[in-house]
Design a protein around this motif. Structure first.
Motif, PDB file in Angstrom:
ATOM      1  N   SER A 167      -5.666   4.776  -4.947  1.00  0.00           N
ATOM      2  CA  SER A 167      -4.664   5.474  -5.583  1.00  0.00           C
ATOM      3  C   SER A 167      -4.739   5.387  -7.159  1.00  0.00           C
ATOM      4  N   VAL A 209      -7.019   0.564  -0.985  1.00  0.00           N
ATOM      5  CA  VAL A 209      -5.910   1.466  -1.183  1.00  0.00           C
ATOM      6  C   VAL A 209      -5.363   1.557  -2.679  1.00  0.00           C
ATOM      7  N   THR A 223       4.144  -2.935  -5.780  1.00  0.00           N
ATOM      8  CA  THR A 223       2.803  -3.265  -5.536  1.00  0.00           C
ATOM      9  C   THR A 223       2.636  -4.537  -6.444  1.00  0.00           C
ATOM     10  N   ILE A 252       0.553   4.122  -2.798  1.00  0.00           N
ATOM     11  CA  ILE A 252       0.563   5.539  -2.435  1.00  0.00           C
ATOM     12  C   ILE A 252       1.688   6.495  -2.805  1.00  0.00           C
ATOM     13  N   GLY A 307     -12.253   4.617  -2.548  1.00  0.00           N
ATOM     14  CA  GLY A 307     -11.340   3.373  -2.037  1.00  0.00           C
ATOM     15  C   GLY A 307     -12.279   2.805  -0.775  1.00  0.00           C
ATOM     16  N   THR A 308     -12.774   3.736  -0.073  1.00  0.00           N
ATOM     17  CA  THR A 308     -13.407   3.135   0.993  1.00  0.00           C
ATOM     18  C   THR A 308     -14.723   2.112   0.539  1.00  0.00           C
ATOM     19  N   CYS A 312       0.781  -1.171  -0.012  1.00  0.00           N
ATOM     20  CA  CYS A 312       0.010   0.070   0.145  1.00  0.00           C
ATOM     21  C   CYS A 312       0.782   1.104   0.151  1.00  0.00           C
ATOM     22  N   LEU A 347      -8.531  -3.782   2.705  1.00  0.00           N
ATOM     23  CA  LEU A 347      -8.088  -2.446   2.862  1.00  0.00           C
ATOM     24  C   LEU A 347      -7.053  -2.312   1.845  1.00  0.00           C
TER      25      LEU A 347
END
Lengths: 964, 114
Positions: free
Chosen positions: B15, B11, A636, A616, A702-703, A612, B7
């Motif tokens: 992104s 994420v 990633t 980001i 995202g949520t 993650c 999660l």
């Protein structure tokens, strides 16, 4: 027989279209023979029709919808067929002489024959859906014919106007026919005709009638849709003669006659059809007087005569039907001959302006006399056919109005009076003094060009003088086909004694002559540019301006709510993605008992913490630090790959790892062509706003995605299709790696499609890069490669590999190449039973090759190792398809697999499934595509691009060097 | 485990959204890659989480479906990964081609007016 009748013109049209451009005679002979053959067939069919019986041909078309291809011929269709083919034959003959050598005649005759076929289709259809189909085909072909002289703007405009009006009428007609079919329960004409009573009492009767009437009225150029017809005069005269006398505009009339037994007999019918007819009759006749163009006059006269027929149909008594059919026939004969005469005048003098023309009686004596006779028929002079039907018209209007309601008779007489006046105006071009300033010196045309007119005028005379002997049986057949048992007694005699209709006829004749004299003397009709009273009522103006407004509104709307900006589009897409599920929340079922989450492995959590963080950070850095972002995204990807491995998906893990590698190399190759980016010091407030808005969307998306995933995971798993594959992979697919068996066997067809897509993408990339032009500032060697800090800066890559500082890695890697090949083969062969398979093996093999490229440089590799990615692609696809097709030879469906059991001396028992061959195909395609894409990209760096001349560049940057 | 992977998908997807809404072509390609990881994982977990139970029916006798991970999402994701590679390549070529023709790496082919 009937099928032949329909098919002949279309076959002829196809042949005509393929003939050479200058084959004027050949085309005319072909079209003439086709039409003549059709005409002979029609005459042959007369005996059947005469007995009052109906000949049908039926073939299944859309049986599931109860729609069959039905051809039927009865008295009415026979009459129209004869008209279409008879006038058609004369038009073909006439067109042979009319069309100039410079015109592309194949197109003309091809369209003409196609139009003839469509028209025959309309009148011979025994199924209403099929009728609408042919109806639209007439709209289309007439559009092509009217716009035949494509270089003229008026032809294009007229064609477009005619097409929009008649084709949208056709759509209304389709809707009406669908309603009619719904009411009667069938689209078959015979069934529909027998159920008129049901239709007339049905609550949907009025919409049905309105829609069908819209179709018929637009086609027949009735008020308020009449304006397209004068503009269609931009067509070549043979087309006008054909379309506006016997065919196109008569299709609407034909439809009204055809459906007369079903729809007529109500006050709605009378007001709608009769009202439109009366308006058209008066407006057309009045406007015709004030035309200066010969064809324009004839166009308005056609409108008016069609109005007359429509009025007769609207009156709706059996006798008025007789008159309508009779007048249809008469109008076709005299109007076709008049159009041809107008064409001859145009052809011989070079103008159609009546203000210029005059005294043509001396120059064109024969044509002149013929035209005068035809005009007299149009005006309704006794002893000619026009007189007879006009008498019937007067009788009917007088009858319907009774003793008190005179307005209908008055309208009829007024229209006839106008008709006499414009007829006089038409023939005035033959009298007076021959002007000397004509564009051409007129003389009689070739005899065969005049022949159609002679024949038609002869017909006018025969019908006019001896109606009972000539036309009566044909008319009777047609009337009987419409009315059946209601067929009235009528007499076609010329002399009925002194009665009201005769009086009205004389009144109209006298009035018309007087009006002509008044207009000529005191009003000076030749000097008027506009039609008095009616010039404001310009349908064409309204039509054009509404078209304009429509396109303006469309572009305004596009400006208001459309965008070409990608960011806005993606923004809305994302908002929809987040917003759309919210609408479904209310209807969710109750939650079933949830399964308890499994305990968290700290190592797994740590792994994803890194993953993650990489994601980001990549999002953070992608703008200014592309290389860093690329590495972070790769991180990633690696975490994703490990996750697959962790969660029992070794095949996915392998594939992801290899794809990750190849993608990274690919993007590295691409980075070189992107512009440098310096961080700007100030960020505008607008950008801050956009960023915070996007951050909000990111948080929501995202949520939402996390919540959805979590919900999916804790909900109990439904029974999956996967169980089926697990049970059968070994027993039926011959392999224990279920994922691989799924790919190459159970879902082999999907995979075949997929590798085809990959091959197409690879070829597209290759094609795009062939024309690749880099931006000027990217052409030079990048600064990193010219820096003196690099000890190898003076050596080209091949030298670095041969003797420079890269020598040792290169030797190692060359040594490694066969081993990597063996590893690829190993993964490939075990793929059916253990993790591996064609995809993974191909990617491993590609990575092996890429490594060589990276170290030794493109040119060195290609001089030592010939990769032919195109061949890999094509052989791969061939093998994959061939494996699938092989199953056909043994009588199984496409891609059925089979396992071969071999026992070899050294290797023991072997299972060779045919899916293995398919996997070879997959392997070859994936290797080929990967190599093709990467090589095409790598070659950009060693290509010497043409530098735009405007850009001055530093000579030290040349020559362009390879970097890979 | 479920929470971690959920999660993670959130994420990665977030992104990805952020990046595809950016104005530069390279940012968008990175965004698509991150998004495709998220979506691949999402499809993959539709078969639920299984540890040490790869869909390899090696044992003798008729296989028991409960003992193995669901192979169907795995096969779907495998093709998705390879197709993803192909579309990335296509996007990349369009990206550098557009840069060459328009002279900018803005997604609309022109710099926004300041």
């Amino acid at each position: 027989m009937l099928l032949l009748l329909i098919a002949l013109p279309f076959i002829g049209s196809a042949i005509a279209g393929m003939m050479p451009v200058n084959a004027r005679n050949g085309e005319a002979w072909l079209a003439g023979c086709v039409t003549l053959a059709g005409l002979l067939v029609t005459f042959f069919l007369y005996t059947t029709v005469e007995a009052g019986s109906v000949l049908r041909y039926e073939a299944p078309w859309l049986p599931a919808y109860g729609v069959n291809f039905v051809l039927r011929i009865d008295g009415l269709s026979w009459l129209f067929t004869a008209l279409i083919l008879g006038i058609g034959l004369l038009v073909v003959l006439y067109a042979r002489y009319y069309m100039s050598a410079a015109d592309p005649v194949p197109r003309f005759f091809s369209f003409l024959l196609a139009f003839m076929g469509s028209m025959l289709g309309v009148v011979l259809s025994g199924n209403l859906i099929q009728l609408v189909l042919f109806w639209e085909m007439t709209s289309l072909t007439s559009f092509l014919l009217i716009g035949y002289w494509q270089h003229r703007i008026d032809a294009r405009r007229g064609a477009r106007m005619a097409f929009i009006i008649t084709a949208s009428g056709g759509l209304c007609l389709l809707a009406g026919i669908l309603l009619l079919g719904h009411i009667t329960g069938s689209y078959d004409l015979d069934v529909v005709l027998a159920r008129g009573d049901i239709v007339r009492t049905h609550p949907w009767y009025f919409p049905t009638l309105l829609l069908i009437a819209l179709g018929a009225l637009t086609k027949s150029a009735q008020f308020p849709f009449h304006f397209w017809l004068p503009h269609a005069m931009a067509a070549p005269t043979p087309v006008s003669a054909y379309l506006h006398s016997a065919t196109m505009v008569k299709a609407g009339i034909f439809l009204l006659m055809r459906l007369w037994p079903v729809l007529s007999g109500t006050s709605e019918w009378m007001w709608l059809i009769g009202g439109a007819g009366i308006c058209t009759l008066l407006i057309g006749a009045f406007a015709a007087i004030f035309q200066h163009d010969l064809k324009g006059l004839l166009a308005y006269s056609t409108i008016s005569h069609l109005g007359l027929i429509t009025v007769l149909l609207g009156i709706g008594t059996p006798l008025s039907i007789v008159a309508a059919i009779f007048h249809t026939l008469n109008h076709a004969t005299f109007k076709a001959s008049l159009f041809m005469a107008a064409g001859i005048i145009d052809h011989e003098t070079g103008t159609r302006d009546m203000r210029v023309l005059g005294g043509l009686r001396r120059a064109l004596p024969v044509t002149g006399s013929l035209a005068i006779v035809a005009t007299a028929s149009m005006a309704g002079v006794p002893l000619l056919n026009g007189f007879l039907s006009k008498e019937m018209f007067f009788a009917e209007t007088a009858l319907i109005g009774g003793d008190e309601e005179w307005w209908m008779s008055i309208a009829a007489v007024a229209a006839s009076m106008f008709s006499v006046t414009y007829s006089l105006r038409f023939i005035s071009v033959f009298f007076g003094k021959l002007p000397t300033d004509l564009p051409k010196k007129p003389h009689e045309p070739p005899h065969w060009m005049r022949f159609p007119i002679e024949l038609l005028v002869l017909l006018c005379l025969i019908v006019g003088i001896a109606p009972t002997l000539s036309v009566a049986p044909l008319l009777h057949n047609a009337v009987f086909a419409v009315l059946g048992e209601q067929t009235p007694l009528y007499s076609l005699a010329i002399w009925h004694g002194f009665n009201l209709p005769l009086f009205l006829s004389i009144l109209a004749l006298a009035g018309g002559i007087a009006l002509f004299a008044i207009l000529r003397r005191t009003y000076g009709v030749a000097g008027r540019e506009r039609v008095p009273l009616l010039h404001r009522l310009s349908g064409a103006q309204i039509f054009e301006s509404s078209l304009l407004r429509l396109s303006q509104a469309a572009s305004r709307m596009l400006r208001a709510i459309g965008t070409q900006r990608l960011q806005t589009q993606l923004l809305w897409l994302m908002l929809a993605l987040i917003g759309a599920p919210l609408f479904m929340v209310g209807s969710l079922p109750a939650w079933p008992p949830l399964s308890t989450p499994s305990s968290v492995d700290p190592l797994f959590a740590l792994m994803w913490l890194i993953g993650c963080a990489c994601a980001i950070a990549a999002a953070w850095q992608a703008k200014y630090h592309r290389l860093a972002a690329l590495i972070l995204v790769g991180g990633t990807g690696l975490v994703t790959s490990l996750t697959f491995l962790w969660l029992s998906a070794p095949d996915l893990a392998l594939t992801q790892l290899m794809v990750e590698t190849v993608t990274t190399v690919l993007l590295l190759l691409g980075l070189r062509w992107l512009p440098p980016r310096e961080r700007s010091l100030t960020v505008p407030r607008r950008v801050w706003f956009r960023r915070s808005r996007d951050l909000f969307i990111v948080a929501a998306g995202g949520t939402g995605m996390a919540a959805l995933s979590y919900a999916a995971l804790v909900l109990p798993a439904p029974s999956s299709l996967g169980d089926f594959f697990l049970m059968r992979a070994l027993s039926e697919g011959g392999g224990s790696n279920v994922v691989n068996v799924l790919l190459v066997d159970f879902r082999g067809f999907d995979t075949l499609g997929e590798i085809t897509v990959i091959a197409i993408v690879a070829l597209t990339v290759y094609a795009l890069l062939r024309r690749f032009r880099p931006a000027p500032e990217s052409i030079a060697i990048p600064a990193q490669q010219t820096s003196d800090i690099d000890p190898a800066v003076r050596q080209p890559p091949s030298e670095q590999a041969e003797s420079g500082h890269l020598m040792i890695p290169v030797v190692y890697l060359r040594l490694l190449l066969p081993f990597m090949g063996i590893i690829a083969a190993y993964f490939f062969l075990r793929g059916h039973n253990l993790p591996g398979g064609g995809f993974v093996a191909a990617l491993i093999f590609s990575v092996a090759i890429i490594c060589q490229y990276m170290l030794a440089g493109t040119s060195w590799i290609e001089s030592h190792l010939r990769m032919r990615p195109h061949r890999w692609l094509s052989y791969g696809l061939l093998i994959a398809c061939g494996t699938g097709l092989g199953a056909w030879f043994f009588g199984y469906p496409f891609l059925t697999s089979h396992t071969l059991h071999l026992s070899l001396p050294l290797l023991g028992d072997l299972h060779v499934p045919s899916a293995l061959a398919f996997d070879v195909g997959v392997f070859a395609v994936v290797v080929g595509s990967t190599m093709l894409i990467l090589m095409a990209l790598a070659h950009q760096s060693i290509r010497s691009h043409r530098v735009p001349s405007a850009v001055s560049h530093n000579p030290s940057h040349m020559p362009t060097r390879e970097i890979v | 485990m479920e929470m971690v992977i959920a999660l993670a998908i959130g994420v990665l997807f977030g992104s990805g959204i952020w990046l595809i809404l950016r104005p530069r072509t390279f940012q968008v390609i990175m965004g698509f890659m991150l998004m495709s990881y998220a979506v691949n994982l999402f499809i993959f977990i539709m078969g639920r989480l299984w540890i040490n139970r790869p869909p390899l029916t090696l044992g003798p006798g008729a296989p028991d479906p409960v003992a193995y991970a669901d192979p169907l999402p795995q096969a779907l994701v495998l093709t998705a990964i390879v197709i993803g590679f192909a579309t990335t390549a296509l996007y990349l070529v369009l990206m550098i081609g557009a840069r060459g023709i328009t002279g900018t790496d803005h997604v609309d082919g022109e710099e926004p007016e300041q």
